[in-house]
Scaffold this motif. Sequence first.
Motif, mmCIF file in Angstrom:
data_model
loop_
_atom_site.group_PDB
_atom_site.id
_atom_site.type_symbol
_atom_site.label_atom_id
_atom_site.label_comp_id
_atom_site.label_asym_id
_atom_site.label_seq_id
_atom_site.Cartn_x
_atom_site.Cartn_y
_atom_site.Cartn_z
ATOM 1 N N MET A 75 -43.837 -1.196 -37.456
ATOM 2 C CA MET A 75 -45.117 -0.508 -37.350
ATOM 3 C C MET A 75 -46.228 -1.498 -37.013
ATOM 4 S SD MET A 75 -44.479 2.594 -37.482
ATOM 5 C CE MET A 75 -46.199 3.013 -37.228
ATOM 6 N N GLY A 76 -46.142 -2.700 -37.562
ATOM 7 C CA GLY A 76 -47.121 -3.724 -37.214
ATOM 8 C C GLY A 76 -47.072 -4.065 -35.733
ATOM 9 N N THR A 77 -45.877 -4.016 -35.135
ATOM 10 C CA THR A 77 -45.755 -4.269 -33.700
ATOM 11 C C THR A 77 -46.480 -3.201 -32.894
ATOM 12 O OG1 THR A 77 -43.610 -5.348 -34.033
ATOM 13 C CG2 THR A 77 -44.131 -4.615 -31.803
ATOM 14 N N PHE A 78 -46.361 -1.941 -33.301
ATOM 15 C CA PHE A 78 -47.092 -0.865 -32.631
ATOM 16 C C PHE A 78 -48.600 -1.134 -32.656
ATOM 17 C CE2 PHE A 78 -43.326 1.954 -33.501
ATOM 18 C CZ PHE A 78 -43.080 2.307 -32.181
ATOM 19 N N MET A 151 -46.594 10.948 -38.622
ATOM 20 C CA MET A 151 -47.856 10.834 -37.888
ATOM 21 C C MET A 151 -48.964 10.177 -38.696
ATOM 22 S SD MET A 151 -47.369 11.540 -34.864
ATOM 23 C CE MET A 151 -49.072 11.526 -34.328
ATOM 24 N N TRP A 152 -48.668 9.655 -39.863
ATOM 25 C CA TRP A 152 -49.687 8.931 -40.619
ATOM 26 C C TRP A 152 -50.230 7.745 -39.812
ATOM 27 C CZ3 TRP A 152 -49.045 3.784 -41.382
ATOM 28 C CH2 TRP A 152 -47.744 3.271 -41.242
ATOM 29 N N PHE A 153 -49.364 7.180 -38.958
ATOM 30 C CA PHE A 153 -49.802 6.009 -38.196
ATOM 31 C C PHE A 153 -50.951 6.365 -37.257
ATOM 32 C CE2 PHE A 153 -48.013 7.465 -34.268
ATOM 33 C CZ PHE A 153 -48.590 6.659 -33.297
ATOM 34 N N ALA A 154 -50.962 7.615 -36.724
ATOM 35 C CA ALA A 154 -52.028 8.027 -35.811
ATOM 36 C C ALA A 154 -53.362 8.100 -36.542
ATOM 37 C CB ALA A 154 -51.686 9.382 -35.189
ATOM 38 N N GLU A 155 -53.322 8.579 -37.779
ATOM 39 C CA GLU A 155 -54.543 8.636 -38.589
ATOM 40 C C GLU A 155 -55.106 7.235 -38.812
ATOM 41 O OE1 GLU A 155 -55.731 10.191 -43.084
ATOM 42 O OE2 GLU A 155 -53.657 9.632 -42.606
ATOM 43 N N VAL A 156 -54.242 6.301 -39.201
ATOM 44 C CA VAL A 156 -54.690 4.937 -39.488
ATOM 45 C C VAL A 156 -55.166 4.245 -38.219
ATOM 46 C CG1 VAL A 156 -53.995 2.696 -40.407
ATOM 47 C CG2 VAL A 156 -53.151 4.799 -41.484
ATOM 48 N N LEU A 157 -54.420 4.386 -37.125
ATOM 49 C CA LEU A 157 -54.818 3.760 -35.864
ATOM 50 C C LEU A 157 -56.142 4.331 -35.369
ATOM 51 C CD1 LEU A 157 -54.243 1.800 -33.590
ATOM 52 C CD2 LEU A 157 -52.804 3.544 -32.499
ATOM 53 N N LEU A 158 -56.370 5.622 -35.565
ATOM 54 C CA LEU A 158 -57.643 6.222 -35.169
ATOM 55 C C LEU A 158 -58.794 5.611 -35.964
ATOM 56 C CD1 LEU A 158 -59.325 8.318 -33.656
ATOM 57 C CD2 LEU A 158 -58.738 9.977 -35.447
ATOM 58 N N LEU A 159 -58.603 5.438 -37.258
ATOM 59 C CA LEU A 159 -59.649 4.824 -38.081
ATOM 60 C C LEU A 159 -59.946 3.402 -37.615
ATOM 61 C CD1 LEU A 159 -58.561 6.054 -41.644
ATOM 62 C CD2 LEU A 159 -60.454 6.908 -40.256
ATOM 63 N N PHE A 160 -58.906 2.617 -37.350
ATOM 64 C CA PHE A 160 -59.100 1.250 -36.875
ATOM 65 C C PHE A 160 -59.808 1.242 -35.513
ATOM 66 C CE2 PHE A 160 -55.203 -0.673 -39.282
ATOM 67 C CZ PHE A 160 -55.829 -0.378 -40.478
ATOM 68 N N TRP A 213 -50.872 0.560 -48.825
ATOM 69 C CA TRP A 213 -50.090 -0.624 -49.159
ATOM 70 C C TRP A 213 -49.654 -1.397 -47.915
ATOM 71 C CZ3 TRP A 213 -45.170 -0.255 -47.103
ATOM 72 C CH2 TRP A 213 -44.710 1.041 -46.801
ATOM 73 N N GLN A 214 -49.738 -0.758 -46.748
ATOM 74 C CA GLN A 214 -49.326 -1.410 -45.511
ATOM 75 C C GLN A 214 -50.524 -1.827 -44.652
ATOM 76 O OE1 GLN A 214 -46.419 1.026 -43.543
ATOM 77 N NE2 GLN A 214 -45.474 -0.683 -42.474
ATOM 78 N N TRP A 215 -51.726 -1.517 -45.098
ATOM 79 C CA TRP A 215 -52.906 -1.783 -44.284
ATOM 80 C C TRP A 215 -53.119 -3.258 -43.953
ATOM 81 C CZ3 TRP A 215 -57.937 1.423 -44.189
ATOM 82 C CH2 TRP A 215 -57.641 2.756 -43.887
ATOM 83 N N PRO A 216 -52.877 -4.206 -44.858
ATOM 84 C CA PRO A 216 -53.073 -5.611 -44.455
ATOM 85 C C PRO A 216 -52.256 -5.988 -43.232
ATOM 86 C CG PRO A 216 -52.905 -5.455 -46.834
ATOM 87 C CD PRO A 216 -52.551 -4.091 -46.294
ATOM 88 N N GLN A 217 -51.000 -5.549 -43.198
ATOM 89 C CA GLN A 217 -50.166 -5.836 -42.035
ATOM 90 C C GLN A 217 -50.698 -5.132 -40.793
ATOM 91 O OE1 GLN A 217 -45.961 -4.264 -40.350
ATOM 92 N NE2 GLN A 217 -45.835 -5.122 -42.427
ATOM 93 N N LEU A 218 -51.003 -3.847 -40.914
ATOM 94 C CA LEU A 218 -51.421 -3.057 -39.754
ATOM 95 C C LEU A 218 -52.772 -3.522 -39.222
ATOM 96 C CD1 LEU A 218 -50.379 0.500 -41.009
ATOM 97 C CD2 LEU A 218 -49.015 -1.180 -39.738
#
Length: 382
Positions: A75-78, A151-160, A213-218
């Motif tokens: 996920m960090g690679t994405f 699809m949680w990743f889309a929510e987080v990527l949108l915020l970033f 819990w994964q936000w530091p990596q992402l």
Amino acid sequence: MSTIDRATSDEPRTRQPAVDDLKTVLVAWVIGGHALLGYSAVGGWPYDEVRETTLTPQVELALMAALGPSGFFFMGTFFFLAGLFTPGSLHRRGPRRFARDRTLRLGVPFVLSAVVLWPASMLLAYRSAGHDVGYWWVLTQRDPALDSGSMWFAEVLLLFSLGYAAWARYGHRLPVWRDHWLPVAVVIIAVATFLVRLVFPARSGQPGDLHLWQWPQLAGMFVLGLLAADTGFVRRVPEALARRSTSITAAVLVLIAVVAFGVVVVRGGMPDVTPFLGGPHWQALALAVTEAVLVVCGSVALLGVAQRLPGRRRLSRSTRRAAFAAFVLQGPVLVATSVALRPLALPAEAKALVAAVVGIAASFGIGHVLVTRTPLRQVLGG
């Protein structure tokens, strides 16, 4: 002086087939991994909540050795790849259009998944297992509330992305790339991951399935991608850096496999993984450091490998275009496939393999139709 050549500002804006290929392969790997984890005792995909059969311990151990390390950094690679293209997209579109396009591209699929697709999928799974639950219960009572599946990743990527757009809108500029930022990123991600997991252990749920819990990596990898956006990374990772990153990644993966196998042999079974997930434990710190090394070195290594594959091995354009749609569709497709297999008297290994093959093929197949023959291409098209 950086060893990475900076890109010229007038370079033509073209897609990078190697990056598209890498994202496509990662999506297929994630879909297949989720299908297998749905039948595992360790879990990792929500179908495990209602699974009717479980993989044998031997197969589960092999599965953890093959798929487990990839879960540390894929996920960090994405997010790293997304960061590489974000500054250019923002510059071409401007902050307002960039925010609108990202909201359409990421926000709409997230809301659709969280409110419709994923609750309906889990309702089907629970009902097939004999649980008398309704849509509202699935939507609000499952942990976490407002779960969106993958699809949680889309929510987080949108915020970033919106955060970066707001930061750049007021004239802030990214600093010039320095090669030493890679090891610096490893340290920062490792320390931040350990500290965050003192409060939010790995695999814990938060409302909206934010994966805090994964936000530091992402976040770390997204920022690293932003910083590397105007370098030659996206076209060609320097040979020495690609080779070094690949060697470090391979060494860490081998070390993980050896240590895990040794622990299982000595203990005669799987150890308690709880101390690794978070808290003031040396195991949690060790996992945070391992993840940081893998996500930084692994992301660079994967990109370098993808860029060096011969052209004849490139994936088809239609497959690339369907990758994002396949990621969105994987939840309903995998759950429906597992539910269809449920009545069959087959071992978990057979069901998991069928679910993986069908899940990948159907997700990409349906995704291709949606992005080539329907108006949804505006949202799901690659």
